[in-house]
Design an enzyme around this catalytic site. Structure first.
Site, PDB file in Angstrom:
ATOM      1  N   GLY A 191       7.530  29.701  12.266  1.00 21.35           N
ATOM      2  CA  GLY A 191       6.404  30.575  11.962  1.00 21.35           C
ATOM      3  C   GLY A 191       6.063  30.560  10.481  1.00 21.35           C
ATOM      4  CB  CYS A 192       2.872  31.088   8.665  1.00 16.48           C
ATOM      5  SG  CYS A 192       2.317  32.660   9.373  1.00 16.48           S
ATOM      6  CE1 TYR A 193       2.685  36.765   6.114  1.00 17.28           C
ATOM      7  CE2 TYR A 193       2.507  37.197   8.452  1.00 17.28           C
ATOM      8  CZ  TYR A 193       1.987  37.284   7.182  1.00 17.28           C
ATOM      9  OH  TYR A 193       0.779  37.895   6.981  1.00 17.28           O
ATOM     10  CB  THR A 246       7.817  28.732   6.580  1.00 18.09           C
ATOM     11  OG1 THR A 246       7.463  28.267   7.883  1.00 18.09           O
ATOM     12  CG2 THR A 246       8.071  27.543   5.677  1.00 18.09           C
ATOM     13  N   GLY A 302       3.072  26.258   6.513  1.00 16.31           N
ATOM     14  CA  GLY A 302       3.237  27.395   7.404  1.00 16.31           C
ATOM     15  C   GLY A 302       2.753  27.182   8.825  1.00 16.31           C
TER      16      GLY A 302
END
Length: 304
Positions: A118-120, A122, A289
């Protein structure tokens, strides 16, 4: 021979970005279901049996349905790279963050099923895992993670609201304190205590900052900020997409500076006199992300 790739859900932001990144590559053949058969389950099943890798850019429930179709294909099933949240902590799936630890890239290269990070997550895991592994953060440490993302990470409705001028300039969200990225952050940062995570969105299309404030004297051994920096430099030595940066001389970090890049930058910002530090990860939420990370994982899977 070119690897045959099917992007299931290529009309969304992540799928479109992946398609654009792969479109000009001679080593990849992107295949698709004809528009008139997009909802035809048998057409999808038939296509899945002919491809090397299926990349899922779908809502969680739809991703699980496609995985079930692949399960039914037995030896004809393609390898799967899932960009949804559905399988990130599921048994039998390899976590798609090549820089997580030694051997992770090799595990991704060999895996039949990979869950894209997931982006966050990462940024958060990139900041936490090396320090937990080095004993500089205790697994049961009470932690707070703050993050801001461009609105492109929020899905179609959020994108439309911002682009129509109908959304605020900045807002906190997920204030039920149960964001969908918390399970993977907790698991892959090797935390025993679930952190507090407060995400936010700003009025810019893409870009991301993840920050974690720490009291140095509350950490095991009461390290210096330089010890944290050194742990990152050891962990990410040779990593092509992660750079450990010097603290910004002006005391500011621009969330948009890596837009269009598949890289991530890590900063240890400190006031040693106060024994305070802030760990910061900067990345493009659509690059490292999301879509950039997916292509990085795909390249490992197909040996590119």
């Amino acid at each position: 021979m070119a690897s045959r790739i099917f992007i299931d859900g290529d009309a969304g932001t992540t799928g479109l970005e992946i398609r654009e990144r792969l479109a000009s590559r001679a080593d990849i053949e992107i295949v698709a279901i004809p528009a008139e058969k997009r909802k035809d389950v048998e057409a999808k099943r038939a296509l899945l049996a002919t491809v090397d890798v299926a990349i899922l850019c779908l809502p969680d429930d739809a991703a699980k349905e496609t995985v079930a179709l692949c399960d039914a294909l037995g030896p004809k099933a393609p390898r799967i790279l899932d960009a949804s949240t559905a399988h990130r902590v599921a048994p039998g799936w390899v976590y798609g963050f090549p820089e997580l630890c030694a051997g992770q890239a090799v595990a991704i290269a060999k895996a039949p099923r990979v869950a894209n990070v997931g982006c966050y997550a990462t940024g958060a895991i990139a900041l936490l895992r090396p320090l937990v592994d080095a004993g500089l953060i205790a697994p049961d440490q009470a932690l707070a993670i703050n993050a801001v993302s461009g609105y492109s990470g929020g899905g179609r409705q959020m994108i439309e609201a911002y682009e129509k001028g109908a959304a605020p300039a900045f807002e906190l969200y997920a204030l039920g304190l149960d964001h969908k990225h918390l399970p993977e952050i907790t698991a892959y940062a090797r935390l025993a205590t679930r952190p507090l995570f407060v995400p936010s969105v700003g009025n810019f299309r893409q870009g991301m900052l993840v920050s974690i404030p720490l009291h140095l004297d509350a950490l095991p051994g009461k390290p210096r900020a330089a010890d944290l920096d050194a742990a990152y430099r050891r962990h990410y030595a040779g990593a092509p997409h992660v750079r450990v940066m010097e603290p910004p001389s002006g005391g500011r970090i621009d969330a948009l500076a890596l837009n269009g890049s598949d890289d991530m930058e890590l900063f240890v910002v400190a006031n040693e006199a106060r024994r305070h530090t802030v760990l910061v990860a900067r990345l493009d939420n659509l690059g490292k992300g999301a879509s950039g990370a997916a292509v990085q994982n795909l390249d490992l899977m197909i040996g590119a």
